[in-house]
Design a protein around this motif. Structure first.
Motif, mmCIF file in Angstrom:
data_model
loop_
_atom_site.group_PDB
_atom_site.id
_atom_site.type_symbol
_atom_site.label_atom_id
_atom_site.label_comp_id
_atom_site.label_asym_id
_atom_site.label_seq_id
_atom_site.Cartn_x
_atom_site.Cartn_y
_atom_site.Cartn_z
ATOM 1 N N ILE A 1 9.099 -14.404 1.898
ATOM 2 C CA ILE A 1 8.768 -13.220 2.702
ATOM 3 C C ILE A 1 9.151 -11.904 2.032
ATOM 4 N N GLY A 2 9.954 -11.970 0.983
ATOM 5 C CA GLY A 2 10.337 -10.744 0.280
ATOM 6 C C GLY A 2 9.150 -10.006 -0.307
ATOM 7 N N VAL A 3 8.074 -10.724 -0.544
ATOM 8 C CA VAL A 3 6.871 -10.099 -1.105
ATOM 9 C C VAL A 3 6.242 -9.113 -0.127
ATOM 10 N N PHE A 4 6.656 -9.156 1.143
ATOM 11 C CA PHE A 4 6.116 -8.243 2.149
ATOM 12 C C PHE A 4 6.971 -6.992 2.324
ATOM 13 N N ASN A 5 8.052 -6.900 1.573
ATOM 14 C CA ASN A 5 8.911 -5.726 1.612
ATOM 15 C C ASN A 5 8.161 -4.574 0.944
ATOM 16 N N VAL A 6 7.922 -3.518 1.708
ATOM 17 C CA VAL A 6 7.135 -2.393 1.176
ATOM 18 C C VAL A 6 7.995 -1.175 0.841
ATOM 19 N N TYR A 7 9.309 -1.335 0.911
ATOM 20 C CA TYR A 7 10.181 -0.204 0.604
ATOM 21 C C TYR A 7 9.854 0.339 -0.787
ATOM 22 N N ASP A 8 9.622 1.637 -0.870
ATOM 23 C CA ASP A 8 9.266 2.335 -2.105
ATOM 24 C C ASP A 8 7.892 1.919 -2.649
ATOM 25 N N ARG A 9 7.143 1.184 -1.847
ATOM 26 C CA ARG A 9 5.786 0.769 -2.236
ATOM 27 C C ARG A 9 4.821 0.974 -1.069
ATOM 28 N N GLU A 10 5.175 1.913 -0.192
ATOM 29 C CA GLU A 10 4.388 2.143 1.014
ATOM 30 C C GLU A 10 2.955 2.570 0.719
ATOM 31 N N GLN A 11 2.788 3.382 -0.315
ATOM 32 C CA GLN A 11 1.461 3.924 -0.612
ATOM 33 C C GLN A 11 0.469 2.855 -1.042
ATOM 34 N N LYS A 12 0.921 1.909 -1.847
ATOM 35 C CA LYS A 12 0.001 0.875 -2.334
ATOM 36 C C LYS A 12 0.104 -0.399 -1.508
ATOM 37 N N LEU A 13 1.222 -1.096 -1.633
ATOM 38 C CA LEU A 13 1.379 -2.374 -0.928
ATOM 39 C C LEU A 13 1.405 -2.167 0.587
ATOM 40 N N GLY A 14 2.103 -1.154 1.023
ATOM 41 C CA GLY A 14 2.176 -0.881 2.466
ATOM 42 C C GLY A 14 0.803 -0.653 3.067
ATOM 43 N N THR A 15 -0.025 0.092 2.360
ATOM 44 C CA THR A 15 -1.385 0.354 2.831
ATOM 45 C C THR A 15 -2.213 -0.936 2.860
ATOM 46 N N GLU A 16 -2.026 -1.795 1.858
ATOM 47 C CA GLU A 16 -2.736 -3.082 1.830
ATOM 48 C C GLU A 16 -2.324 -3.961 3.006
ATOM 49 N N LEU A 17 -1.025 -4.033 3.252
ATOM 50 C CA LEU A 17 -0.496 -4.976 4.240
ATOM 51 C C LEU A 17 -0.591 -4.501 5.684
ATOM 52 N N GLU A 18 -0.671 -3.194 5.894
ATOM 53 C CA GLU A 18 -0.660 -2.707 7.270
ATOM 54 C C GLU A 18 -1.908 -3.100 8.050
ATOM 55 N N LYS A 19 -2.955 -3.528 7.358
ATOM 56 C CA LYS A 19 -4.176 -3.949 8.071
ATOM 57 C C LYS A 19 -4.045 -5.360 8.660
ATOM 58 N N TYR A 20 -2.969 -6.082 8.284
ATOM 59 C CA TYR A 20 -2.757 -7.440 8.779
ATOM 60 C C TYR A 20 -1.694 -7.471 9.868
ATOM 61 N N ASN A 21 -1.952 -8.234 10.903
ATOM 62 C CA ASN A 21 -0.963 -8.460 11.954
ATOM 63 C C ASN A 21 -0.406 -9.867 11.760
ATOM 64 N N PRO A 22 0.872 -9.993 11.423
ATOM 65 C CA PRO A 22 1.443 -11.319 11.147
ATOM 66 C C PRO A 22 1.492 -12.238 12.362
ATOM 67 N N ASN A 23 1.228 -11.717 13.542
ATOM 68 C CA ASN A 23 1.212 -12.542 14.748
ATOM 69 C C ASN A 23 -0.163 -13.162 15.010
#
Length: 138
Positions: free
Chosen positions: A19-41
């Motif tokens: 699950i560490g791969v989902f940590n977006v700290y200091d990567r909000e612009q790229k990874l955070g933007t990619e991942l925010e479209k997914y709902n883990p639930n």
């Protein structure tokens, strides 16, 4: 002894590798933007997250993957294992999740169980290869 791929110490098959791969700290612009479209639930989103991120551990050898799966299997068999604790981030950690849902997943055990099931499929060859070896020699 199986070594950590990044440090000169023994490998700890901690479930945070998944699950560490989902940590977006200091990567909000790229990874955070990619991942925010997914709902883990949501099951469909969760499957995409697992296939495209949690199991994309190409920097780990087949032995590391086997050790991780065995650790995950052990945790899943422990009825008292607190899977939510894996997603908790303390105030002194430099970590953050991409969406609010990550902080309080509806069913964190199901999330990790799905990782286990998909890893059995996607890592099949690696897990088979490692299972044929004597793990005590690693």
């Amino acid at each position: 002894m199986l070594k950590n791929p990044f440090l000169n110490k023994s490998f700890d098959p901690n479930l945070k590798w998944f699950i560490g791969v989902f940590n977006v700290y200091d990567r909000e612009q790229k990874l955070g933007t990619e991942l925010e479209k997914y709902n883990p639930n949501k099951k469909a989103d969760r499957e995409e997250l697992i296939k495209n991120y949690a199991l994309d551990l190409s920097y780990l050898s087949y032995r590391h993957k086997y050790a991780l799966i065995k650790s995950l299997e052990c945790s899943l068999n422990d009825k008292n294992y607190n899977f939510q604790s894996l997603f908790e981030i303390s105030d002194d950690e430099t970590a953050s999740w991409p969406r609010a849902e990550w902080y309080e997943l509806e069913n964190p055990r199901a999330f990790l169980h799905e990782i286990y099931l998909l890893a059995q499929f996607f890592w099949k060859d690696d897990l088979q290869k490692a299972s044929l070896e004597d793990q005590s020699t690693w």
